[in-house]
Design a protein around this motif. Structure first.
Motif, PDB file in Angstrom:
ATOM      1  N   UNK A 143       0.726  -1.410  -0.150  1.00 55.36           N
ATOM      2  CA  UNK A 143      -0.152  -0.023  -0.012  1.00 55.36           C
ATOM      3  C   UNK A 143       0.889   1.347  -0.080  1.00 55.36           C
ATOM      4  N   UNK A 144       1.774   1.428   0.643  1.00 60.63           N
ATOM      5  CA  UNK A 144       2.729   2.341   0.796  1.00 60.63           C
ATOM      6  C   UNK A 144       3.602   2.619  -0.823  1.00 60.63           C
ATOM      7  N   UNK A 145       3.868   1.378  -1.277  1.00 64.28           N
ATOM      8  CA  UNK A 145       4.450   1.597  -2.677  1.00 64.28           C
ATOM      9  C   UNK A 145       3.375   1.990  -3.753  1.00 64.28           C
ATOM     10  N   UNK A 146       2.268   1.811  -3.537  1.00 67.76           N
ATOM     11  CA  UNK A 146       1.043   2.254  -4.495  1.00 67.76           C
ATOM     12  C   UNK A 146       0.473   3.851  -4.072  1.00 67.76           C
ATOM     13  N   UNK A 147       1.018   4.059  -2.927  1.00 63.07           N
ATOM     14  CA  UNK A 147       0.438   5.259  -2.515  1.00 63.07           C
ATOM     15  C   UNK A 147      -0.881   5.380  -1.996  1.00 63.07           C
ATOM     16  N   UNK A 148      -1.235   4.219  -1.202  1.00 62.51           N
ATOM     17  CA  UNK A 148      -2.560   4.000  -0.706  1.00 62.51           C
ATOM     18  C   UNK A 148      -2.686   4.537   0.674  1.00 62.51           C
ATOM     19  N   UNK A 149      -3.417   5.660   1.262  1.00 66.15           N
ATOM     20  CA  UNK A 149      -3.342   6.141   2.532  1.00 66.15           C
ATOM     21  C   UNK A 149      -4.018   4.756   3.413  1.00 66.15           C
ATOM     22  N   UNK A 150      -3.569   4.620   4.639  1.00 64.11           N
ATOM     23  CA  UNK A 150      -3.989   3.769   5.608  1.00 64.11           C
ATOM     24  C   UNK A 150      -5.272   3.978   6.209  1.00 64.11           C
ATOM     25  N   UNK A 151      -6.268   3.066   5.975  1.00 67.37           N
ATOM     26  CA  UNK A 151      -7.592   3.317   6.646  1.00 67.37           C
ATOM     27  C   UNK A 151      -8.341   2.241   6.779  1.00 67.37           C
TER      28      UNK A 151
END
Length: 268
Positions: A131-139
């Motif tokens: 998720x960090x690599x894809x730029x997704x914010x944690x939620x």
């Protein structure tokens, strides 16, 4: 009759030992739950025995704790959507494994089981990096995807095992009578795998509801109930936590009754 007495005594002793072992095992499993329920009604904050009195104040304070109520709502939200996603992907995947032969089928079946065999901390770190690599914010939505990924194997294995027990002649007879593939699935396949789908869904819901390792790495600012309880354990177990546990036990019993009714075989 005298010759049979030693055999009867030996069998009685074996039965007594077995029942004693079962009773000990059930007590080991369920006495802590009854202790938790009892302390949720204790009018003292100290977890000491015997109980000092009966009260419902902890349940009233539970509903006035906005953070705890929000955590419970988040847990139900995550577990429900994770179960829906897992069933939506897992049931078709099990159908494909059952109906089609393709190169690497056995490898694919084993790879589906990999998230179950991996420790939750490994799955959580792997999903966090992705998720960090894809730029997704944690939620909470990233938690849902993480839970669905980890629990996909539960649905696939249970539904696939039930499909393997389904007689192919039933679907063949439906096709001979002019039924379409969709109609055959609705009238033949789905009723026969209904119990497996319900069981896998309930198991996925429960596992997602109390998941900590994957949630710890993928959650953002919103807490789920296990994370909230984990964060408060530094101050010790409070009566509100016992009250929450009692409510969860009650809801679990309701789910068990619903599952038994829903999966009960229809009698002719």
């Amino acid at each position: 009759m005298a010759q049979k007495t030693p055999g009867l005594v030996s069998r009685y002793g074996a039965d007594t030992a077995f029942m004693s072992f079962v009773a000990f095992l059930m007590a080991f499993l369920y006495i802590p739950i009854w202790v938790l329920i009892a302390f949720s009604f204790n009018d003292s904050r100290s977890l000491t025995w015997p109980l000092s009195g009966f009260t419902l104040d902890w349940y009233r304070k539970l509903w006035s704790n906005s953070d705890l109520i929000a955590a419970i709502g988040n847990s139900f939200y995550v577990a429900t959507l994770a179960t829906v996603v897992t069933l939506a992907v897992g049931v078709p995947a099990a159908m494909v494994l059952h109906k089609f032969d393709f190169p690497g089928k056995s490898v694919f079946r084993r790879l589906i089981l990999l998230p179950i065999t991996l420790p939750g901390i490994v799955t959580g770190i792997s999903m966090l990096n992705m998720f960090k690599l894809m730029g997704f914010p944690l939620s909470l939505e990233t938690v849902i995807l993480g839970h669905a990924t980890a629990l996909l194997g539960v649905v696939v294995t249970q539904v696939y095992a039930r499909l393997q027990r389904l007689q192919p002649s039933l679907e063949e007879a439906a096709f001979d009578l002019g039924a379409s593939p969709w109609r055959s699935f609705i009238d033949i396949t789905l009723p026969n795998i209904r119990s497996a789908i319900i069981g896998a869904g309930l198991l996925s819901f429960v596992l997602s509801f109390d998941e900590i390792p994957v949630t710890f790495f993928l959650t953002g600012r919103d807490n789920t109930l296990p994370m909230y309880i984990y964060s408060t354990m530094r101050r010790g177990v409070t009566p509100e936590i016992n009250a929450v546990g009692t409510i969860i036990v009650l809801l679990s019993l309701i789910l068990i009754v619903v599952a038994v009714i829903a999966t009960r075989e229809r009698k002719k």
